[in-house]
Design an enzyme around this catalytic site. Structure first.
Site, mmCIF file in Angstrom:
data_model
loop_
_atom_site.group_PDB
_atom_site.id
_atom_site.type_symbol
_atom_site.label_atom_id
_atom_site.label_comp_id
_atom_site.label_asym_id
_atom_site.label_seq_id
_atom_site.Cartn_x
_atom_site.Cartn_y
_atom_site.Cartn_z
ATOM 1 C CE LYS A 2 -3.970 2.045 1.215
ATOM 2 N NZ LYS A 2 -4.964 3.132 1.398
ATOM 3 C CB SER B 75 -7.203 3.072 -1.922
ATOM 4 O OG SER B 75 -6.741 3.682 -0.728
ATOM 5 C CB SER C 106 -8.875 4.903 1.254
ATOM 6 O OG SER C 106 -9.005 5.285 -0.093
#
Lengths: 497, 98
Positions: A71, A146, A170
């Site tokens: 990420k 997210s 997330s």
């Protein structure tokens, strides 16, 4: 797509060439990414060079030759790491996040940069400064957030496995929306060093994978104390891979009474069916109470925004990151001494232009709840209700081994549907955020599909540092079902570009 | 009734060092107000005798030996700055004596 466990076993046995594995993965990324937007950017040359280096010099650890997607908020030395934000565009960290370093020490090939909501502020991956990610099951829908890029990449076969981060759901909510597995570890189980901070008392990095076994494999690599993170716990790391092969028979599953408001009928039906499957497998169910889960959203959006406003104060255009162009190098604006051009103006304009709308909202909310005259009514009260919530979880988890909840109240929603209504967006985290406030580990795994063909996720929560129990229960359910073996039709994804 | 006015949001924005355009303040204030109106429901929970939780780990005062260890070299750190001169970070004038 083979799982990380299968890949590493076949590579170790000499049955698969890591060069072929990586080449095929990069080809899939280039085919799928234009329609899905799971990656902000991928640099095939640098990744291939990384593999060659690994082949020559090792290390040949438990993930040797296995590509793992990272990420965009986990620092990878020398690679752009922008946290989905303009204000960090161009930032190339001079160090690795500890989780990245541990993957590399295990022999993995790290693949930056999976897309995400700006600073992880969001539940849809629409607030990324680099454009939205789309759900591979239906590209008109969001992948969740997210960590939407990580989850969409795994679901679409554009990643073998990935790391995400979870502050209020997330990892778990995008895993549910994309039909993959995601685990948020206990607070302190995994080092936060090099994880770009959102809310320091809530953030944890964890795996997003094709199945529960891969979750166990990745967790066993990234977990453990780190001298560079004083909030990482001095707790031994059990053998999580061994745990997934142990029976779950006899485990007690707590069924909390939940806020039913907004709970989708298909999700409810899938949860009822999941309960029956767990009972058939020899797990017992008990009703439990989590009375303060009804206040989870309110508590979270006070505490998380307060911490975020403080953490984001560091982005000022001085030492690293982006600076407003009128104050940029060689712009000449540095010289004049008028107040219009002073350092205060540089801060004001750099931050106004560098942060997107959701980041601005959260900075303002957090600054407000921490400001004189409001601190006690908002932030202090939020921390007190957090105590009550923690007590709820301690009590509930003393009566059972794992709690069963939906991961999200609905399947994936449409792009744009909630973007300009922050409160509606926040409500999609209703079942996930209490685990962050209580610091307990939680996993989301696929448990069915909606009538529209969208994945549904179920969530299991355990007591602090009981990830092994969580993985055992999750693996038992997964073995009895085949939801995790279903994949989106990639031909239709490619046509959507 | 609104919890916050656009003027208050402007004041908070200045504290947070963010320049809001006038039109933007209206819109942002309405959204911030909506969220604050929602989260203030929390004030109804009785908590007089409850201790606050700032983090959940049973750890306190984690220290390390007081020894120097290698850290980021100055050249490496300064290389990240948007504007610099040699080993120094360059910013607009901070103190204006004129």
């Amino acid at each position: 797509m083979l799982t990380a466990r299968e890949l590493r076993d076949q590579i170790a046995a000499g049955a698969l060439d890591p060069r072929v594995v990586l080449h095929e993965l990069l080809q899939r990324i280039s085919r799928i990414n234009p329609a899905v937007g799971a990656y902000v950017a991928v640099d095939p040359e640098r990744i291939t060079a990384q593999l060659e280096e690994r082949l020559r010099h090792g290390p040949r650890g438990p993930l040797f030759g296995v590509p793992i997607t990272i990420k965009d908020n986990l620092c990878v030395r020398g690679e752009e790491t922008a946290c989905g934000s303009r204000i960090l565009s161009g930032f190339r960290p001079p160090y690795h996040a500890t989780v990245v370093e541990r993957l590399l020490q295990a022999g993995a090939i790290v693949i930056p940069r999976a897309n995400m909501d700006e600073f992880a502020f969001g539940s849809s991956t629409e607030t990324s400064a680099f454009g939205p990610t789309r759900n591979p099951w239906d590209v008109t829908r969001v992948p969740g957030g997210s960590s939407g890029g990580s989850a969409a990449a795994v679901a679409a076969g554009a990643a073998v496995a990935a790391l995400g981060t979870d502050t209020g759901g997330s990892i778990r909510q995008p895993a549910a929306f994309c039909g993959v597995v995601g685990l948020k570890p206990t607070y302190g189980r995994v080092s936060r060093y090099g994880l770009i901070a959102f809310a320091s008392s809530l953030d944890q990095a964890g795996p997003i994978t094709q199945d529960v076994t891969d979750c166990a494999l990745l967790l066993s690599v990234i977990a453990g104390q780190d001298p560079r993170d004083s909030t990482s716990a001095p707790m031994p790391v059990p053998d999580y891979l061994a745990a997934v092969s142990q029976t779950a028979r006899g485990l007690r599953v707590g069924l909390p009474k939940l806020p039913a408001e907004g709970l989708d009928g298909d999700v409810r039906a899938a949860m009822d069916e999941a309960t029956r499957v767990l009972e058939r497998l020899g797990l017992t169910t008990v009703p439990v109470e989590l009375p303060h889960i009804h206040q989870a959203i309110e508590t979270y959006y006070i505490i998380a925004t307060a911490e975020a406003s403080s953490n984001l104060a560091r982005y000022d255009g001085v030492r690293y990151g982006w600076r407003a162009s009128e104050f940029a190098a060689g712009g000449g604006s540095v010289e004049p001494s008028s107040a219009q051009r002073g350092v205060l103006q540089m801060y004001l304009h750099t931050r106004a232009q560098g942060f997107g709308p959701e980041a601005l909202r959260r900075i303002l909310l957090g600054t407000y709840v921490l400001s004189r005259g409001y601190y006690d009514a908002y932030y202090l009260q939020g921390m007190k209700v957090r105590t009550l919530m923690k007590r709820d979880f301690d009590a509930a988890l003393s009566q059972c081994d794992v709690l069963l909840l939906p991961t999200a109240p609905t399947p994936a929603f449409r792009l744009g549907e909630k973007l300009d209504n922050p409160l509606q967006m926040y409500l999609s985290d209703i079942y996930t955020i209490s685990a962050n406030l209580a610091g307990v580990p939680a996993i989301s795994l696929p448990c069915g599909f909606s009538s529209a063909g969208l994945p549904i996720g179920m969530q299991l929560i355990a007591a602090p540092f009981q990830e092994a129990t969580l993985l055992r229960a999750a693996r038992a359910y997964e073995q009895a079902t085949d939801w995790h073996r279903r994949h989106p039709a990639i031909s239709s994804v490619e046509q959507a570009r | 009734m609104a919890v916050v006015t656009p003027a208050e949001v402007q004041a908070v924005a200045f504290l947070a060092r963010v320049q809001l355009a006038d039109g933007q303040a209206q819109h942002v204030a309405a959204q911030v107000d909506q969220v604050l109106a929602y989260v203030r429901k929390l004030q109804a929970i009785p908590t007089q005798s409850i201790e606050p939780t700032s983090h959940v780990l049973p750890l306190a005062n984690v220290t390390r030996p007081d020894q120097t260890v290698p850290s980021l070299a100055p050249e490496e750190a300064v290389r990240l700055a948007p504007d610099r001169r040699g080993h120094l970070v360059r910013v607009p004038k901070v103190v204006d004596l004129s």
